[in-house]
Write a protein that holds these residues in place. Structure first.
Motif, PDB file in Angstrom:
ATOM      1  N   SER A   1      11.514  85.312  17.261  1.00  0.00           N
ATOM      2  CA  SER A   1      12.568  85.825  16.388  1.00  0.00           C
ATOM      3  C   SER A   1      13.948  85.845  17.038  1.00  0.00           C
ATOM      4  CB  SER A   1      12.197  87.219  15.897  1.00  0.00           C
ATOM      5  OG  SER A   1      12.054  88.092  16.996  1.00  0.00           O
ATOM      6  N   THR A   2      14.029  85.602  18.338  1.00  0.00           N
ATOM      7  CA  THR A   2      15.354  85.567  18.979  1.00  0.00           C
ATOM      8  C   THR A   2      16.062  84.245  18.706  1.00  0.00           C
ATOM      9  OG1 THR A   2      14.532  84.718  21.081  1.00  0.00           O
ATOM     10  CG2 THR A   2      14.605  87.123  20.824  1.00  0.00           C
ATOM     11  N   LYS A   3      15.355  83.283  18.162  1.00  0.00           N
ATOM     12  CA  LYS A   3      15.953  81.990  17.828  1.00  0.00           C
ATOM     13  C   LYS A   3      16.562  82.056  16.436  1.00  0.00           C
ATOM     14  CE  LYS A   3      14.380  79.868  21.509  1.00  0.00           C
ATOM     15  NZ  LYS A   3      15.277  79.609  22.589  1.00  0.00           N
ATOM     16  N   THR A   4      17.615  81.278  16.219  1.00  0.00           N
ATOM     17  CA  THR A   4      18.186  81.180  14.882  1.00  0.00           C
ATOM     18  C   THR A   4      17.270  80.301  14.024  1.00  0.00           C
ATOM     19  OG1 THR A   4      19.467  79.188  15.339  1.00  0.00           O
ATOM     20  CG2 THR A   4      20.523  81.319  15.844  1.00  0.00           C
ATOM     21  N   GLN A   5      17.432  80.393  12.713  1.00  0.00           N
ATOM     22  CA  GLN A   5      16.626  79.558  11.822  1.00  0.00           C
ATOM     23  C   GLN A   5      16.883  78.086  12.101  1.00  0.00           C
ATOM     24  OE1 GLN A   5      14.217  80.813   9.569  1.00  0.00           O
ATOM     25  NE2 GLN A   5      13.623  78.681   9.799  1.00  0.00           N
ATOM     26  N   GLN A   6      18.108  77.722  12.410  1.00  0.00           N
ATOM     27  CA  GLN A   6      18.424  76.324  12.714  1.00  0.00           C
ATOM     28  C   GLN A   6      17.696  75.864  13.977  1.00  0.00           C
ATOM     29  OE1 GLN A   6      22.526  75.142  12.510  1.00  0.00           O
ATOM     30  NE2 GLN A   6      22.171  73.360  13.801  1.00  0.00           N
ATOM     31  N   GLU A   7      17.634  76.697  14.997  1.00  0.00           N
ATOM     32  CA  GLU A   7      16.918  76.344  16.230  1.00  0.00           C
ATOM     33  C   GLU A   7      15.416  76.197  15.965  1.00  0.00           C
ATOM     34  OE1 GLU A   7      19.479  78.408  19.808  1.00  0.00           O
ATOM     35  OE2 GLU A   7      18.420  79.738  18.423  1.00  0.00           O
ATOM     36  N   ILE A   8      14.883  77.079  15.142  1.00  0.00           N
ATOM     37  CA  ILE A   8      13.467  77.001  14.783  1.00  0.00           C
ATOM     38  C   ILE A   8      13.199  75.716  14.007  1.00  0.00           C
ATOM     39  CG2 ILE A   8      11.686  78.035  13.311  1.00  0.00           C
ATOM     40  CD1 ILE A   8      12.888  80.792  14.161  1.00  0.00           C
ATOM     41  N   ASP A   9      14.051  75.433  13.002  1.00  0.00           N
ATOM     42  CA  ASP A   9      13.880  74.214  12.212  1.00  0.00           C
ATOM     43  C   ASP A   9      14.016  72.977  13.085  1.00  0.00           C
ATOM     44  OD1 ASP A   9      13.544  75.815   9.999  1.00  0.00           O
ATOM     45  OD2 ASP A   9      15.508  75.346   9.115  1.00  0.00           O
ATOM     46  N   ASN A  10      14.967  72.989  13.999  1.00  0.00           N
ATOM     47  CA  ASN A  10      15.164  71.862  14.904  1.00  0.00           C
ATOM     48  C   ASN A  10      13.890  71.601  15.705  1.00  0.00           C
ATOM     49  OD1 ASN A  10      15.809  70.372  17.308  1.00  0.00           O
ATOM     50  ND2 ASN A  10      17.954  70.749  16.923  1.00  0.00           N
ATOM     51  N   THR A  11      13.279  72.648  16.215  1.00  0.00           N
ATOM     52  CA  THR A  11      12.056  72.497  17.018  1.00  0.00           C
ATOM     53  C   THR A  11      10.914  71.951  16.166  1.00  0.00           C
ATOM     54  OG1 THR A  11      12.746  74.305  18.458  1.00  0.00           O
ATOM     55  CG2 THR A  11      10.413  73.707  18.502  1.00  0.00           C
ATOM     56  N   ILE A  12      10.755  72.472  14.962  1.00  0.00           N
ATOM     57  CA  ILE A  12       9.687  71.990  14.075  1.00  0.00           C
ATOM     58  C   ILE A  12       9.905  70.517  13.748  1.00  0.00           C
ATOM     59  CG2 ILE A  12       8.663  72.200  11.777  1.00  0.00           C
ATOM     60  CD1 ILE A  12       9.293  75.251  11.972  1.00  0.00           C
ATOM     61  N   ILE A  13      11.130  70.163  13.346  1.00  0.00           N
ATOM     62  CA  ILE A  13      11.434  68.768  13.024  1.00  0.00           C
ATOM     63  C   ILE A  13      11.212  67.877  14.239  1.00  0.00           C
ATOM     64  CG2 ILE A  13      13.291  67.166  12.416  1.00  0.00           C
ATOM     65  CD1 ILE A  13      14.464  69.476  10.682  1.00  0.00           C
ATOM     66  N   HIS A  14      11.645  68.331  15.388  1.00  0.00           N
ATOM     67  CA  HIS A  14      11.475  67.564  16.626  1.00  0.00           C
ATOM     68  C   HIS A  14      10.001  67.216  16.837  1.00  0.00           C
ATOM     69  CE1 HIS A  14      12.487  66.612  20.914  1.00  0.00           C
ATOM     70  NE2 HIS A  14      11.195  66.847  21.028  1.00  0.00           N
TER      71      HIS A  14
END
Length: 121
Positions: free
Chosen positions: A76-89
């Motif tokens: 939860s310390t990550k932003t939604q964009q960082e989370i989405d970036n990791t999933i997409i990656h």
């Protein structure tokens, strides 16, 4: 230390949304599994495949992928964009052939494309 893996349906649902949104239509979500774990390593997420070589003795088992997300970094310390970036990656490591192998796209290009896609809202 034994690492415990738990199914991550919330990450799966987000991945389905992101794949639909960005046209990643080669992904067969019936053969992609999502798990989370907690471990103090530098790895945030990892894509593992059941390659063609591993399929040889059990050819009735088709290719599939397991995406694992380390809650030590992916939380939860990550932003939604960082989370989405990791999933997409991690999804971009799966090739369009869905062979059980990994995309021939260079890691640098996967990272760059994931950044571009995660910023498109």
């Amino acid at each position: 230390m034994v690492v415990e893996y738990k199914e991550a349906d919330d990450i799966r649902q987000r991945a389905l949304f992101l794949a639909s949104k960005h046209g990643l239509n080669w992904l067969d979500f019936d053969r992609i599994h999502f798990y989370r774990y907690y471990c103090k390593t530098n790895t945030m997420a990892k894509c593992s495949g059941f390659s063609k070589v591993l399929q040889l003795p059990k050819q009735h088992i088709g290719p599939y992928y397991v995406l694992t997300f380390n809650e030590y970094h992916f939380n939860s310390t990550k932003t939604q964009q960082e989370i989405d970036n990791t999933i997409i990656h991690e999804l971009l490591h799966i090739p369009k052939t869905f062979s059980g192998e990994f995309s021939s796209m260079a890691h640098k290009n996967v990272h760059k494309l994931a950044n571009i896609l995660s910023k498109q809202y």
